[in-house]
Scaffold this active site. Structure first.
Site, PDB file in Angstrom:
ATOM      1  N   ARG A  13       0.835  -1.209   0.000  1.00  8.11           N
ATOM      2  CA  ARG A  13       0.000   0.000   0.000  1.00  8.11           C
ATOM      3  C   ARG A  13       0.879   1.273   0.000  1.00  8.11           C
ATOM      4  NH1 ARG A  13      -0.518   4.626   2.739  1.00  8.11           N
ATOM      5  NH2 ARG A  13      -0.080   3.524   4.672  1.00  8.11           N
ATOM      6  N   ASP A  14       1.564   1.551   1.100  1.00  9.03           N
ATOM      7  CA  ASP A  14       2.346   2.790   1.189  1.00  9.03           C
ATOM      8  C   ASP A  14       3.503   2.747   0.189  1.00  9.03           C
ATOM      9  OD1 ASP A  14       3.035   5.285   2.149  1.00  9.03           O
ATOM     10  OD2 ASP A  14       3.246   4.682   4.228  1.00  9.03           O
ATOM     11  N   HIS A 241       4.603   4.456  12.877  1.00 12.76           N
ATOM     12  CA  HIS A 241       4.754   4.332  11.417  1.00 12.76           C
ATOM     13  C   HIS A 241       5.763   5.383  10.992  1.00 12.76           C
ATOM     14  CE1 HIS A 241       2.734   3.942   7.297  1.00 12.76           C
ATOM     15  NE2 HIS A 241       3.299   5.133   7.178  1.00 12.76           N
ATOM     16  N   HIS A 243       8.701   7.102   8.529  1.00 19.37           N
ATOM     17  CA  HIS A 243       9.362   7.254   7.226  1.00 19.37           C
ATOM     18  C   HIS A 243      10.808   7.668   7.533  1.00 19.37           C
ATOM     19  CE1 HIS A 243       5.910   6.916   4.363  1.00 19.37           C
ATOM     20  NE2 HIS A 243       5.262   7.014   5.514  1.00 19.37           N
ATOM     21  N   CYS A 274       3.800   9.021   0.806  1.00 22.26           N
ATOM     22  CA  CYS A 274       2.452   9.506   0.510  1.00 22.26           C
ATOM     23  C   CYS A 274       2.504  10.516  -0.643  1.00 22.26           C
ATOM     24  CB  CYS A 274       1.864  10.157   1.751  1.00 22.26           C
ATOM     25  SG  CYS A 274       0.273  10.925   1.438  1.00 22.26           S
ATOM     26  N   ASN A 287       9.127   4.467   3.695  1.00 23.20           N
ATOM     27  CA  ASN A 287       9.041   4.007   5.088  1.00 23.20           C
ATOM     28  C   ASN A 287      10.387   3.439   5.520  1.00 23.20           C
ATOM     29  OD1 ASN A 287       6.203   3.359   3.744  1.00 23.20           O
ATOM     30  ND2 ASN A 287       5.887   3.723   5.899  1.00 23.20           N
TER      31      ASN A 287
HETATM   32  P1  HMG Z   1     -13.240  13.592  -2.677  1.00 23.59           P
HETATM   33  O1  HMG Z   1     -12.954  14.014  -4.063  1.00 23.59           O
HETATM   34  O2  HMG Z   1     -13.202  14.625  -1.595  1.00 23.59           O
HETATM   35  O3  HMG Z   1     -14.603  12.793  -2.567  1.00 23.59           O
HETATM   36  O4  HMG Z   1     -12.297  12.405  -2.300  1.00 23.59           O
HETATM   37  P2  HMG Z   1     -16.012  13.041  -3.087  1.00 23.59           P
HETATM   38  O5  HMG Z   1     -16.886  12.422  -2.064  1.00 23.59           O
HETATM   39  O6  HMG Z   1     -16.229  14.483  -3.445  1.00 23.59           O
HETATM   40  O7  HMG Z   1     -16.046  12.158  -4.429  1.00 23.59           O
HETATM   41  C1  HMG Z   1     -15.368  12.551  -5.600  1.00 23.59           C
HETATM   42  C2  HMG Z   1     -15.262  11.383  -6.538  1.00 23.59           C
HETATM   43  O8  HMG Z   1     -14.488  10.347  -5.939  1.00 23.59           O
HETATM   44  C3  HMG Z   1     -16.613  10.756  -6.875  1.00 23.59           C
HETATM   45  O9  HMG Z   1     -16.495  10.230  -8.187  1.00 23.59           O
HETATM   46  C4  HMG Z   1     -16.711   9.609  -5.918  1.00 23.59           C
HETATM   47  O10 HMG Z   1     -17.540   8.583  -6.390  1.00 23.59           O
HETATM   48  C5  HMG Z   1     -15.259   9.149  -5.860  1.00 23.59           C
HETATM   49  P3  HMG Z   1     -17.100  11.017  -9.450  1.00 23.59           P
HETATM   50  O11 HMG Z   1     -18.583  11.132  -9.153  1.00 23.59           O
HETATM   51  O12 HMG Z   1     -16.426  12.366  -9.490  1.00 23.59           O
HETATM   52  O13 HMG Z   1     -16.757  10.139 -10.616  1.00 23.59           O
HETATM   53  N1  HMG Z   1     -14.922   8.460  -4.619  1.00 23.59           N
HETATM   54  C6  HMG Z   1     -14.403   7.221  -4.565  1.00 23.59           C
HETATM   55  N2  HMG Z   1     -14.067   6.343  -5.531  1.00 23.59           N
HETATM   56  C7  HMG Z   1     -13.567   5.153  -5.102  1.00 23.59           C
HETATM   57  N3  HMG Z   1     -13.373   4.833  -3.816  1.00 23.59           N
HETATM   58  C8  HMG Z   1     -13.692   5.686  -2.843  1.00 23.59           C
HETATM   59  C9  HMG Z   1     -14.241   6.942  -3.210  1.00 23.59           C
HETATM   60  N4  HMG Z   1     -14.645   8.008  -2.501  1.00 23.59           N
HETATM   61  C10 HMG Z   1     -15.053   8.931  -3.373  1.00 23.59           C
HETATM   62  N5  HMG Z   1     -13.475   5.359  -1.582  1.00 23.59           N
HETATM   63  C11 HMG Z   1     -11.244  10.739  -1.035  1.00 23.59           C
HETATM   64  C12 HMG Z   1     -12.258  11.874  -1.028  1.00 23.59           C
HETATM   65  C13 HMG Z   1     -10.859  10.428   0.388  1.00 23.59           C
HETATM   66  C14 HMG Z   1     -11.879   9.532  -1.674  1.00 23.59           C
HETATM   67  C15 HMG Z   1     -10.022  11.190  -1.855  1.00 23.59           C
HETATM   68  O14 HMG Z   1      -9.527  12.347  -1.269  1.00 23.59           O
HETATM   69  C16 HMG Z   1      -8.944  10.149  -1.903  1.00 23.59           C
HETATM   70  O15 HMG Z   1      -9.119   9.064  -2.435  1.00 23.59           O
HETATM   71  N6  HMG Z   1      -7.766  10.490  -1.380  1.00 23.59           N
HETATM   72  C17 HMG Z   1      -6.642   9.571  -1.374  1.00 23.59           C
HETATM   73  C18 HMG Z   1      -5.806   9.822  -0.199  1.00 23.59           C
HETATM   74  C19 HMG Z   1      -4.746   8.793  -0.085  1.00 23.59           C
HETATM   75  O16 HMG Z   1      -4.934   7.630  -0.436  1.00 23.59           O
HETATM   76  N7  HMG Z   1      -3.583   9.215   0.442  1.00 23.59           N
HETATM   77  C20 HMG Z   1      -2.498   8.326   0.680  1.00 23.59           C
HETATM   78  C21 HMG Z   1      -2.748   7.424   1.856  1.00 23.59           C
HETATM   79  S1  HMG Z   1      -2.524   8.220   3.430  1.00 23.59           S
HETATM   80  C22 HMG Z   1      -0.834   8.026   3.758  1.00 23.59           C
HETATM   81  O17 HMG Z   1      -0.083   7.618   2.898  1.00 23.59           O
HETATM   82  C23 HMG Z   1      -0.348   8.315   5.151  1.00 23.59           C
HETATM   83  C24 HMG Z   1      -0.091   7.033   5.956  1.00 23.59           C
HETATM   84  O18 HMG Z   1       0.852   6.213   5.291  1.00 23.59           O
HETATM   85  C25 HMG Z   1       0.425   7.379   7.366  1.00 23.59           C
HETATM   86  C26 HMG Z   1       1.581   8.379   7.327  1.00 23.59           C
HETATM   87  O19 HMG Z   1       2.627   8.090   6.713  1.00 23.59           O
HETATM   88  O20 HMG Z   1       1.414   9.421   7.920  1.00 23.59           O
HETATM   89  C27 HMG Z   1      -1.395   6.203   6.146  1.00 23.59           C
HETATM   90 MG    MG Z   2       3.009   6.451   5.389  1.00 22.07          MG
END
Ligand code: HMG
Ligand code: MG
Length: 341
Positions: A13-14, A241, A243, A274, A287
């Protein structure tokens, strides 16, 4: 306090979410098998986020379906060394990230055990919701304020409970934010309390940009434990967690072990980052590598269930599939704008 340390490998994933090139679902499945065969306790398989935001994980549904199918097989193809894991009783658990109810519903559609109509032994036994201790990062990463993210999580955590799935709650920017700079540990503790009240069985403190030092990691853990209570130091309920941007992650692990943390995330071969934590000049850091994490934990006198020879096999494979995907992207760029990687 236990000497056994839980290792969660988040590389599928990450590690892969930031890649521009597409890695096949079959190769991802093979990576899961290699990591499980190496003895890591948990693997974060994928993310049920918007494929427009994270194209590299657009096959999350297909991957979990294939994982379910492989785990449910009676006959294992022993020509593939990684697939023998799936025939064993190894205890590796699998989880996935979920940002909202839409993602949770997609996950539930595929998280079924083909042998069991009641879906008790599902391939994923845990989900992870994710918010931040920094408003700016939360907005950039998931498009909403911290309090809105917590409201979104309520139905997700309720659904998880109905399906016997544990919930992990990530707090990104637990040390510092790429936009706001250093984060007050008490702010992180506030969010941790809110996640615990929502029903998260586990809190994961994310040093998203690798700003951790032994000193600020100590301040963070002490602030969070002061609010959550010492019981969060038992049963792997609090995870770190890290990095490894500045090569300090191993020292932070040592501090955290000293303070009683027995659960860490890492990424095989140190892959990862991320997409919303980087800048054009400085991509988000990977990470801490699982290899370094295991070495550090064991050199401090603690135990893990990881077999280093097998972990190296997984690292070689992960490095190769990422290098090949990057090469395809580079070739496509050279060939012209219409060519897809
Ligand atoms: P949004 O644009 O604010 O959502 O996204 P929305 O509700 O306005 O929907 C917009 C569109 O997205 C719509 O589609 C929805 O259907 C679709 P459209 O009508 O325009 O065709 N949609 C989805 N599609 C599939 N699966 C879903 C989904 N939700 C909405 N679940 C959302 C909100 C959270 C979905 C968006 O901002 C997103 O996907 N962000 C991704 C963030 C991400 O993955 N970041 C990386 C992971 S976090 C990380 O790495 C940190 C971590 O490792 C810890 C650390 O290191 O600190 C965990
Ligand atoms: Mg991370």
């Amino acid at each position: 306090m236990s000497d056994l340390v839980r290792i969660t490998d988040v590389s599928p994933r990450d590690g892969l979410q930031n890649e521009a090139g597409i890695i096949s679902t079959q190769d991802k499945l093979r990576l899961l098998g290699l990591l499980a065969a190496a003895g890591v306790d948990e693997v974060e398989v994928t993310s049920f986020v918007s494929p427009r935001w994270i194209p590299a994980l657009a096959d999350s549904g297909e991957l979990v379906s294939q994982l379910a199918e492989v785990l449910g097989r009676d006959e294992i193809d022993r020509r593939e060394p990684w697939s023998t894991y799936f025939a064993s009783d190894a205890a590796c658990k699998f989880s996935a990230l979920v940002p909202n109810q839409q993602g949770m519903e997609k996950l539930l559609q595929v998280n079924i055990d083909p042998r069991d109509e009641d879906a008790v032994a599902t391939p994923l036994s845990k989900i992870a919701v994710f918010t931040a201790a920094s408003e700016s990062f939360c907005q950039k990463n998931i498009g909403c304020a911290i309090h809105e993210s917590l409201t979104r999580f309520k139905p997700v955590i309720a659904l998880a409970g109905q399906h016997q799935l544990f919930t992990r709650g990530y707090i990104s920017c637990a040390i510092a934010c790429p936009i706001e700079g250093p984060i007050n540990p008490n702010r992180v503790a506030d969010v941790a309390v809110e996640l615990a009240e929502l029903g998260c069985a586990e809190i994961d403190l994310g040093d998203t940009i690798g700003a951790g030092t032994p000193e600020n990691v100590r301040a963070l853990i002490e602030a969070v434990i002061a609010r959550l209570g010492n019981k969060w130091l038992t049963g792997d309920r609090l995870t770190l967690h890290l990095h490894d941007t500045f090569g300090r992650a191993a020292d932070c692990v040592k501090t955290a072990l000293y303070l009683g943390i027995r659960s860490f995330d890492s990424s095989v071969a140190g892959l990862g980052g991320c997409p919303y934590a980087g800048t054009p000049d400085a991509p988000a850091p990977g990470n801490i590598s699982t290899e370094l994490l295991v070495k550090t934990v064991e050199s401090e006198g603690y135990q893990t269930s990881v077999r280093m020879d097998r972990l190296k096999e997984a690292a070689t494979f992960a490095t190769r599939i990422v290098a090949e995907a990057r090469a395809r992207v580079a070739l496509a760029k050279l060939a012209g704008p219409e060519t897809q990687p």
